[in-house]
Design an enzyme around this catalytic site. Structure first.
Site, PDB file in Angstrom:
ATOM      1  N   ASP A   1       3.651   9.260  -0.550  1.00 20.95           N
ATOM      2  CA  ASP A   1       2.451   8.500  -0.193  1.00 20.95           C
ATOM      3  C   ASP A   1       2.242   7.442  -1.257  1.00 20.95           C
ATOM      4  OD1 ASP A   1       0.168   7.924   1.345  1.00 20.95           O
ATOM      5  OD2 ASP A   1      -0.326  10.039   1.533  1.00 20.95           O
TER       6      ASP A   1
ATOM      7  N   HIS B   1       0.818  -1.219   0.000  1.00 18.01           N
ATOM      8  CA  HIS B   1       0.000   0.000   0.000  1.00 18.01           C
ATOM      9  C   HIS B   1       0.848   1.263   0.000  1.00 18.01           C
ATOM     10  CE1 HIS B   1      -4.062  -1.775   0.703  1.00 18.01           C
ATOM     11  NE2 HIS B   1      -3.317  -2.813   1.056  1.00 18.01           N
TER      12      HIS B   1
END
Ligand code: GDG
Length: 466
Positions: A348, A151
Site C-alpha cells: 500500500d 499515491h
C-alpha cells in the site's frame, strides 16, 4: 498571482460526494490559490472540456471517448500499472493498444491544460494515470512548474523493468520538477531505477511526502457518530462481544483473503474467543469491470461463506462481510467501536484507514492497530503491531496479542502514534509538496527522451494493426 492547477483522474465536485480528507485538503489549497481542478467528467465523448465553478474553484471536466477510456483506465492504468506498482507482476496484463490509449488520454489532457496555462501557473498532477503528462506538456512548449504525486507504491527498479516499454514511460517522470512519493523507500527506488537506466533526472527533485489525515476532525467525527443510527445499531448488535474491524476497497492489494484466513486461524487456536470476537470487514467493490477484481470478489465470498459455515453459532457469525460504502463520519464511529483493526495490505502506498483508526480511538481506552509492514503507514506508525501480511500465523498471533494487551500498553502505543498523526497532517502534506514545487524549477536535461508524443502515435498504430 500564480494559479494552481490540480490534475487527477476524477475531481471531487463540491457536495457531489461525501468528501474525504484528500478532497477537503485539495479544495483548501485550490481555494487559496485561485485553483483549477482538471479531471475526467465521468462522460464518454469527444467534445470540448466543460467548466463548472463551485466552492470558489474552477473545475475543468474532460470527456473521453469510451474506447479510449477503456484502454486508458480499465486497461493500462488498472491492469498493467496498478499490479506492477503493487508488486503483483503475476497479474500484469499488458496490451500495446491499451498503452496507446493511455498515452492518448494524456495527450488529450495536455491539450486541454495547454489552452489554460499561462505565466507562472503551477500544475500538481496526481497518480499513475498521468505519468507522461509533464512530458506531453513540455512537448507543447510549456515551461511552468509541474509536480507529480504518486499515491501508490513505487517498487524496486527491477520490478519496474518488467513492464514492456518501461524506459519510455518512467523516464517521462524526469520532466516533472518534483516527483513526490509516500516513503523514502519509494524515493530511493525511483532514484535507483533512474541510475540503472542511465536516466539523468536533471533538476527533477524526488522526495517523500507521506500523506496524512486531519486527525482532529476524525476524532470529532468518531465522538459525534455515536449518535448516528448505523453506529448505534452496530454497538447494539455486538451486545458484550469484542469487535475487530477492517475497511478496504475490494482490491487484491489489500490482502483480504490472507486476513480472512488469519482470523479463522486465530479462532481455531483460541476457541475461547468463538462467540466473543466478531470481525467486521467493510469492503466496497471497486473496478468491477476488471476481471481480477471480479475474481477476488468471488474468492472472498467463498472464504467468508466457508469460515462462517464452519465456525458460526446460531447466535453469532465470526465474519460480517459488508460490500457497502459508508461516509467518513460513520466509519469513524465504527473505528471507535472496534477493539482492534486489521490493516494488512500486501502493499500500500500509505493506507489512510490505519491513520483514521488511530485518530478515532478513545484515548482512555484505545484499540490496537495491526498493520502490514508493507503499507507506507508502517514507516510512520512503528508502534502498531507490525505484521507480514503473507504470514497467516504471524497475523493470528498478533490478534491474540492485541486481545490480551493491557490498557497501559495500548495507551502508550496509541499516544506515540497519535503524536505522529498530529505532526504529519493532510494540510502539512499539501503545503510541503507545494512549497517544494515553488522552490525548485529548471530546464530539462538533454538526456531525457522527449519522444512520448510520437510514441503515442506509433503505439496506437501498432495496437490498431494487431
Ligand atoms: C490510495 C493508495 C493511499 C470512505 N468510505 C469508505 C472508505 N472511505 C475512505 C477511507 C479512506 C479512503 O477511503 C481509503 O484510503 P486508503 O489509503 O486506505 O486506500 P486507497 O483507496 O487505495 O488510496 C493509498 C491513498 O491513495 C492516499 O494517498 O494511502 O495507499 O492506494 O480515507 O476512510 N473506504 C472504504 N469503505 C468505505 O465505505 N474502504
Amino acid at each position: 498571482m500564480s494559479r494552481l492547477f490540480v490534475v487527477s483522474n476524477r475531481v471531487a465536485l463540491p457536495g457531489a460526494v461525501q468528501a474525504g480528507g484528500l478532497a477537503v485538503a485539495l479544495h483548501g489549497v485550490l481555494k487559496e490559490r485561485r485553483g483549477v481542478w482538471f479531471g475526467w467528467s465521468g462522460e464518454f465523448g469527444d467534445g470540448p472540456s466543460r467548466v463548472q465553478i463551485g466552492d470558489g474553484i474552477r473545475f475543468c471536466l474532460i470527456d473521453v471517448p469510451e474506447d479510449e477510456f477503456e484502454g486508458y483506465y480499465h486497461g493500462f492504468a488498472n491492469r498493467a500499472l496498478w499490479p506492477l506498482l503493487h508488486y503483483r507482476v503475476d497479474l500484469i496484463h499488458f496490451d500495446r493498444s491499451e498503452y496507446a490509449r493511455y498515452l492518448a488520454v494524456n495527450e488529450r489532457f495536455a491539450d486541454a491544460l495547454s489552452r489554460e496555462l499561462r505565466g507562472n501557473d503551477e500544475v500538481w498532477v496526481h497518480d499513475y494515470h498521468f505519468i507522461p503528462l509533464a512530458s506531453a506538456l513540455r512537448a507543447r512548449g510549456l515551461g511552468q512548474r509541474i509536480g507529480f504525486f504518486l499515491h501508490i507504491p513505487l517498487p524496486s527498479w527491477d520490478v519496474l523493468c518488467m513492464l514492456p516499454d518501461h524506459r519510455e514511460l518512467f523516464s517521462a517522470l524526469a520532466h516533472y520538477d518534483v516527483v513526490g512519493v509516500q516513503t523514502q523507500a519509494d524515493a530511493d527506488n525511483l532514484q535507483r531505477y533512474f541510475d540503472a537506466m542511465g536516466i539523468d533526472a536533471g533538476t527533477c527533485t524526488i522526495e517523500a511526502f507521506p500523506i496524512g489525515i486531519d486527525a482532529a476532525q476524525v476524532a470529532r467525527d468518531a465522538v459525534s457518530a455515536a449518535g448516528c443510527e448505523a453506529v448505534a445499531a452496530l454497538r447494539r448488535s455486538l451486545e458484550d462481544r469484542r469487535l475487530a474491524i477492517g475497511v478496504d476497497r475490494l482490491d487484491y492489494s489489500k490482502g483480504l483473503p490472507e486476513r480472512f484466513q488469519a482470523f479463522a486461524s486465530y479462532l481455531d487456536a483460541h476457541p475461547d474467543d468463538i462467540g466473543r470476537l466478531t470481525y467486521l470487514q467493510i469492503a466496497p467493490p471497486s473496478r468491477g469491470d476488471v476481471p481480477e477484481y471480479r475474481d477476488l470478489r468471488e474468492q472472498l465470498e467463498r472464504f467468508a461463506g466457508h469460515i462462517n459455515g464452519r465456525l458460526a453459532r446460531p447466535d453469532w457469525t465470526p465474519i460480517r462481510y459488508v460490500n457497502h460504502c459508508y461516509p467518513h463520519d460513520v466509519l469513524a464511529g465504527f473505528y471507535r467501536a472496534a477493539d482492534l483493526a486489521l490493516v494488512t495490505p500486501l502493499r500500500d502506498g500509505m493506507n489512510l484507514v490505519a491513520k483514521e483508526y488511530v485518530a478515532a480511538q478513545d484515548p482512555r481506552d484505545p484499540g490496537v492497530l495491526i498493520l502490514s509492514r508493507f503499507a507506507g503507514a508502517a514507516h510512520q506508525l512503528g508502534d502498531a503491531l507490525l505484521v507480514n501480511p503473507h504470514d497467516i500465523d504471524e497475523m493470528a498471533d498478533a490478534i491474540a496479542r492485541a486481545r490480551g494487551m493491557p490498557r497501559a500498553e495500548r495507551q502508550a502505543r496509541w499516544s506515540a502514534m497519535h503524536d505522529t498523526l498530529q505532526q504529519s497532517s493532510i494540510g502539512a502534506w499539501a503545503d510541503g509538496f507545494l512549497a517544494r514545487l515553488e522552490a525548485g524549477a529548471g530546464p530539462m536535461p538533454a538526456s531525457v527522451p522527449r519522444a512520448l508524443p510520437h510514441m503515442a502515435v506509433r503505439a496506437l498504430g501498432e495496437g490498431v494493426a494487431s
